[in-house]
Every structure is written in C-alpha cells, then in structure tokens.
Design a protein around this motif. Structure first.
Motif: not given
Length: 333
Positions: A178-184, A187-189, A236-239
């Motif tokens: 949950g903490a890293i998902t926004p950062l990933v 980065h993905a965008r 990001a897709a996996v998360l």
C-alpha cells in the motif's frame, strides 16, 4: 488430432510428444503480439480417467518446459495444454520487452485465444472439440495470480483451479504494498519501461538449473539465470492484482493451492534454498489464498522450492501425490 481442423500445429522444442500453435493477438508499439499454445500429443487413457482439459500458465521470466508435468496429467486421462503468454518464451519476438504488460487483464486475450483453440471458446466461437470436457486451470507464481483473477471475472468457464506457489501478495506484505503502490504508479505513468533495480542474485536459478544445484535443463534465453529486467508499468499491474486478491475474489470452483512449507531469504547462498521458497513469503500466500473463494485447499509441501514441480524428487513426488489426492475429492467429472 482432437478436432483441430484449420489449426496449424507445428513441432515443438520439447520433442516428438509436443506440438505448438501460434496465436496471433494483434499489434502493439513493439510489433506483432502472439501467444503460443503447447500441447502434449500423448492420447489420454480412456478409462478410468479424469476426462478433463488442463491449461497451464507459467510465471514471471519463465515459459513451459516441464515434460513430467504434462505426463502426469495425460496418464490420468487429461488433455494437457500449456500457454506461453505474450512476450514470454516461444512468444517473444525481436524488439519486444520480455514479459511487459500494463494490466494483467490484458492476458484475457491470450487465455481466450488458447481456450478457443482447445475447444473451450465462448458460445458462438465455433470451437467445439472439447465435447463437454471440464476445464482445469493450473498456474504458477504470476500465472497463478493471472488465472485467479481471470477465473473470478469469468464464472462458469473453468471447473477447477490449481495454483503452484501463486504470487498473491507482495513479498514485503500488504502494508508495504500500500505504501509503494502510489510511487510505482507515478513511475509507471512517467516512464513505464524504465528498468527497475534487480534484486535477483541468481539463487533461484541455481536451485533449478541442472548445471548448478537443480534437476532441470531449459532454454536460458527464455528463462534467464537472472530474471528479465522489471519495469514500473509491469510492477503496477502486479500490485493492482494483489490489491484485488486482498479485497477478496469470487472464484466459484474448488481451488487447490500448493506452496512450500517454508521460505528462506538470505544474501548468501545456502543449501536451505534447495528445499524452501526463496521467492515468496509462503505464510502470506497461504493467508491470501483464503481470499480467493469459498472452497480453498492449501497443501504445504515440505522440502519444495518456489515451483513445487521443479523441486527435488521426494518433495516433487509429494506435490504430485497432493494433486492426485485432491483430485479424488474435487476433480470435475
């Protein structure tokens, strides 16, 4: 064979007992996109037997090469198929980023193309060679996550789901995810194909590769000793898939989840890595498996590695015995 009129099956790299079929999926920014369906040519025994069709899907940085797994199912009266997803294994084309995907839902096209070729297409697709044979889905690691999500979104298509160390949760727990998902996601965008730092020291390949400490020979271009580079959009897709599992899926068929009895994580090689999962936290996977649906069996295989069917002979035999035992109670007829 099996009513495959109009299908251009070709000899496969695994030898005389296997054939492959290229499944065109269109074009993206890297060129032609295909998946590849592999089938075992051995004719299933007629009686007594399961009378099912099995579709296997591999994990990250992997492809199908396990002849023994195909033999196990064929001996029990199943027709065995395996799918190399787009940009993996047999399906990689020049100039493509191996394994790259921006949503696990995009694999619906790969899976539907495979099912259509197997005779399990949607009503009206014209595929009828299954003759009512139930469908069993079998997925390893990321393939297990992908098939779990697919089965939940497509009720009534499969009759059973078997998961081999499915990647149902991020290794650093749901809180860290949950903490890293926004950062990933950011980065993905900004740079979806940026190369993320590698954390693969080659220990898992050492536990599998016959030339090192394992039991298996395979194409190391399709399954590198150190895994393919990962990218923000893929992660990001996996998360996103992990988040859906945490929220709870609605798989309407019996699920068998096979995992090792324990995990081992270390920065230096040890022989414990030959008898434990060094990729996933198996306790977390066991907990997440209970969120898949109402009928879930978890079997922990002592001595197994991350791919339980690539373990040493004794735990591998226990894994096959666990599947056979589960099938005795839950196999579709």
């Amino acid at each position: 064979m099996w009513g495959d009129v109009g299908q251009d099956w070709q000899p496969d790299v695994l030898g005389d007992r296997f054939e492959q079929l290229t499944l065109p999926l269109g074009i993206d920014g890297e060129g032609d996109v295909v998946a590849t369906l592999v089938r075992h040519k051995g004719r299933p025994r007629l009686t007594p037997g399961l009378g099912v069709d099995v579709l296997y899907v591999h994990g990250w940085s992997d492809y199908f090469f396990n002849r023994e797994l195909a033999d196990f199912w064929t001996r029990r009266g199943a027709r065995f198929f395996a799918l190399d997803l787009r940009k993996y294994g047999r399906s990689i084309r020049p100039g493509q980023t191996p394994g790259f995907i921006t949503s696990l839902d995009d694999y619906d096209a790969d899976i539907e193309a495979a099912l259509d070729a197997m005779g399990h297409g949607l009503p009206g697709s014209g595929a009828d060679c299954s003759r009512g044979r139930p469908l069993v889905l079998l997925g390893h690691s990321t393939g297990g996550l992908t098939l779990s999500l697919w089965a939940s979104r497509h009720p009534g298509r499969a009759a059973a789901l078997i998961l081999n160390s499915p990647w149902l949760e991020f290794q650093a727990t749901g809180l860290a995810r949950g903490a890293i998902t926004p950062l990933v996601g950011l980065h993905a965008r900004v740079d979806p194909k940026a190369e993320l730092p590698s954390v693969d020291a080659g220990f898992y390949a050492r536990s599998v590769d016959k030339a090192q400490s394992g039991y298996w020979e395979y194409n190391q271009e399709w399954r590198p000793l150190r895994a393919f580079p990962t990218h923000p959009a893929w992660l990001a897709a996996v998360l996103a898939g992990h988040a859906k599992v945490q929220a709870g899926l609605s798989i309407d068929v019996p699920v068998l989840t096979l995992i090792s009895a324990r995990s081992t994580f270390a920065t230096r090689w040890s022989d414990d890595m030959l008898s434990s999962d060094i990729v996933l936290v198996v306790d977390d996977i066991a907990r997440r498996a209970l969120k898949l649906g109402p009928t879930v069996t978890i079997d922990r295989i002592d001595g197994a590695i991350h791919d339980v069917f690539l373990s040493a002979p004794e735990p591998r035999a226990r894994a096959y015995a666990a599947v056979a035992s589960w099938l005795a109670g839950y196999a579709p007829r």
